[in-house]
Structure formats: structure tokens, C-alpha cells
Design a protein around this motif. Structure first.
Motif, mmCIF file in Angstrom:
data_model
loop_
_atom_site.group_PDB
_atom_site.id
_atom_site.type_symbol
_atom_site.label_atom_id
_atom_site.label_comp_id
_atom_site.label_asym_id
_atom_site.label_seq_id
_atom_site.Cartn_x
_atom_site.Cartn_y
_atom_site.Cartn_z
ATOM 1 N N VAL A 1 3.689 -62.160 27.141
ATOM 2 C CA VAL A 1 5.050 -61.843 26.705
ATOM 3 C C VAL A 1 5.174 -60.357 26.371
ATOM 4 N N LEU A 2 4.173 -59.798 25.722
ATOM 5 C CA LEU A 2 4.250 -58.382 25.365
ATOM 6 C C LEU A 2 4.143 -57.482 26.593
ATOM 7 N N VAL A 3 3.337 -57.876 27.564
ATOM 8 C CA VAL A 3 3.288 -57.120 28.822
ATOM 9 C C VAL A 3 4.631 -57.203 29.529
ATOM 10 N N TRP A 4 5.248 -58.383 29.484
ATOM 11 C CA TRP A 4 6.571 -58.587 30.084
ATOM 12 C C TRP A 4 7.617 -57.681 29.437
ATOM 13 N N VAL A 5 7.612 -57.608 28.114
ATOM 14 C CA VAL A 5 8.575 -56.744 27.403
ATOM 15 C C VAL A 5 8.311 -55.281 27.750
ATOM 16 N N TYR A 6 7.055 -54.885 27.795
ATOM 17 C CA TYR A 6 6.724 -53.498 28.130
ATOM 18 C C TYR A 6 7.192 -53.141 29.540
ATOM 19 N N GLN A 7 6.900 -54.004 30.508
ATOM 20 C CA GLN A 7 7.327 -53.725 31.883
ATOM 21 C C GLN A 7 8.842 -53.681 32.005
ATOM 22 N N THR A 8 9.514 -54.588 31.334
ATOM 23 C CA THR A 8 10.972 -54.612 31.385
ATOM 24 C C THR A 8 11.569 -53.353 30.775
ATOM 25 N N ALA A 9 11.050 -52.952 29.634
ATOM 26 C CA ALA A 9 11.586 -51.778 28.946
ATOM 27 C C ALA A 9 11.328 -50.498 29.739
ATOM 28 N N THR A 10 10.167 -50.391 30.380
ATOM 29 C CA THR A 10 9.902 -49.181 31.169
ATOM 30 C C THR A 10 10.751 -49.146 32.430
ATOM 31 N N LYS A 11 10.983 -50.292 33.059
ATOM 32 C CA LYS A 11 11.837 -50.326 34.251
ATOM 33 C C LYS A 11 13.287 -50.041 33.921
ATOM 34 N N ALA A 12 13.723 -50.417 32.724
ATOM 35 C CA ALA A 12 15.109 -50.206 32.317
ATOM 36 C C ALA A 12 15.318 -48.843 31.661
ATOM 37 N N ASN A 13 14.272 -48.018 31.598
ATOM 38 C CA ASN A 13 14.340 -46.678 30.983
ATOM 39 C C ASN A 13 14.889 -46.726 29.566
ATOM 40 N N VAL A 14 14.350 -47.638 28.775
ATOM 41 C CA VAL A 14 14.753 -47.787 27.386
ATOM 42 C C VAL A 14 14.004 -46.775 26.545
ATOM 43 N N ASN A 15 14.698 -46.170 25.577
ATOM 44 C CA ASN A 15 14.030 -45.270 24.640
ATOM 45 C C ASN A 15 13.172 -46.097 23.681
ATOM 46 N N ASN A 16 12.092 -45.524 23.198
ATOM 47 C CA ASN A 16 11.202 -46.163 22.214
ATOM 48 C C ASN A 16 10.625 -47.474 22.735
ATOM 49 N N VAL A 17 9.999 -47.424 23.885
ATOM 50 C CA VAL A 17 9.423 -48.623 24.494
ATOM 51 C C VAL A 17 8.377 -49.244 23.581
ATOM 52 N N VAL A 18 7.515 -48.429 23.019
ATOM 53 C CA VAL A 18 6.436 -48.948 22.180
ATOM 54 C C VAL A 18 6.994 -49.592 20.909
ATOM 55 N N VAL A 19 8.059 -49.041 20.374
ATOM 56 C CA VAL A 19 8.681 -49.619 19.184
ATOM 57 C C VAL A 19 9.219 -51.011 19.503
ATOM 58 N N TRP A 20 9.861 -51.177 20.649
ATOM 59 C CA TRP A 20 10.391 -52.491 21.028
ATOM 60 C C TRP A 20 9.274 -53.490 21.291
ATOM 61 N N VAL A 21 8.175 -53.037 21.853
ATOM 62 C CA VAL A 21 7.036 -53.930 22.057
ATOM 63 C C VAL A 21 6.471 -54.367 20.711
ATOM 64 N N MET A 22 6.395 -53.443 19.757
ATOM 65 C CA MET A 22 5.902 -53.795 18.420
ATOM 66 C C MET A 22 6.857 -54.751 17.711
#
Length: 143
Positions: free
Chosen positions: A10-31
Motif C-alpha cells: 500500500v505504501l509503495v502504491w501511494v508513493y508511485q501514485t503521488a510521484t506520477k501525479a506530481n504531488v508536492n511533499n510525496v514523502v509526507v503523504w506516504v508517512m
């Protein structure tokens, strides 16, 4: 074990989604998603244990008293035998990780991607992530 493996996926999924969507603070959202997942696991597993122990206590009467420090095996005895017991055991084992997955999917869709809650939006990208993991095992030298 099932919850840990699903949590990592699930955390890998959130990380991949956030990086593909060019979201700011990717690591914060994963945390944030990790905290949501772990908090749901903590609460739901504790609740499941409480329900199971109360069901067992109602069967055993006064003779059943489980020590807080007792780490004895919770075997399928008493009311946990037969088809009802099998269903109960499987439900109490799989519900916490699946509920955590659904909570993370909600946070990912509503707050990270800022999309509407539909079935396709909630689970988008999970299959692609699994395919990419499968392909990475087939071609380990592919960069």
C-alpha cells in the motif's frame, strides 16, 4: 504477516501514485498513509482480540481467566470450531489489513489526488503497481 505485506504494498502504491501525479511533499503523504494504516491496524486488531476474548470468556464461565501477560496459543477450541469458527477466524485475521487498505485508498483519493470517490479512482494504479513488481522480477537488469 498478511498486514505487514499489504502495508508495504500500500505504501509503495501511494508513493508511485503521488510521484506520477506530481504531488508536492510525496514523502509526507506516504508517512501520513503509513500512520493511518498502522493506527487502523492497532485499533482493529485490539478490537478483534477483545471480541474474541469476550466470546471465549462467555463460553468458559468463571473458570476462564486469561492473564494479561499470557501469550498462549489461541487455538480453535470451543465456539471457534466448525464452519462458523472458521469464518470467524478468517474474518478476524483479514478484516484489519483490508480495512487499513480501504482507509489508505480513501486518504489517497480524497486528499493526495483530490479526486471524487469512485471505485475506479479508489483502486486506480494498484494493478499497474503489481504488474511493475512482477516485471521487475522477470528482468532484474532492466533499468
Amino acid at each position: 504477516m498478511i498486514g505487514g505485506i499489504l502495508g508495504i504494498l500500500v505504501l509503495v502504491w501511494v508513493y508511485q501514485t503521488a510521484t506520477k501525479a506530481n504531488v508536492n511533499n510525496v514523502v509526507v503523504w506516504v508517512m501520513v498513509c503509513a500512520v493511518v494504516y498502522m493506527a487502523s491496524q492497532f485499533l482493529l486488531i485490539g478490537g478483534s482480540n477483545y471480541i474474541i476474548e469476550s466470546m471465549r470468556a462467555s463460553e468458559g464461565g468463571e473458570a476462564y481467566e486469561r492473564d494479561v501477560l499470557s501469550i498462549g496459543d489461541r487455538k480453535n477450541v470451543g465456539g471457534f470450531q466448525g464452519s462458523k469458527g472458521t469464518f470467524s477466524s478468517v474474518f478476524f485475521e483479514l478484516f484489519p489489513p483490508l480495512a487499513g487498505f480501504l482507509l489508505v485508498a480513501f486518504v489517497r483519493t480524497k486528499f493526495v489526488l483530490k479526486e471524487s470517490l469512485t471505485k475506479s479512482n479508489l483502486f486506480s494504479g494498484f494493478g499497474d503497481m503489481l504488474k511493475s513488481i512482477k516485471e521487475s522480477f522477470k528482468n532484474p537488469d532492466n533499468k
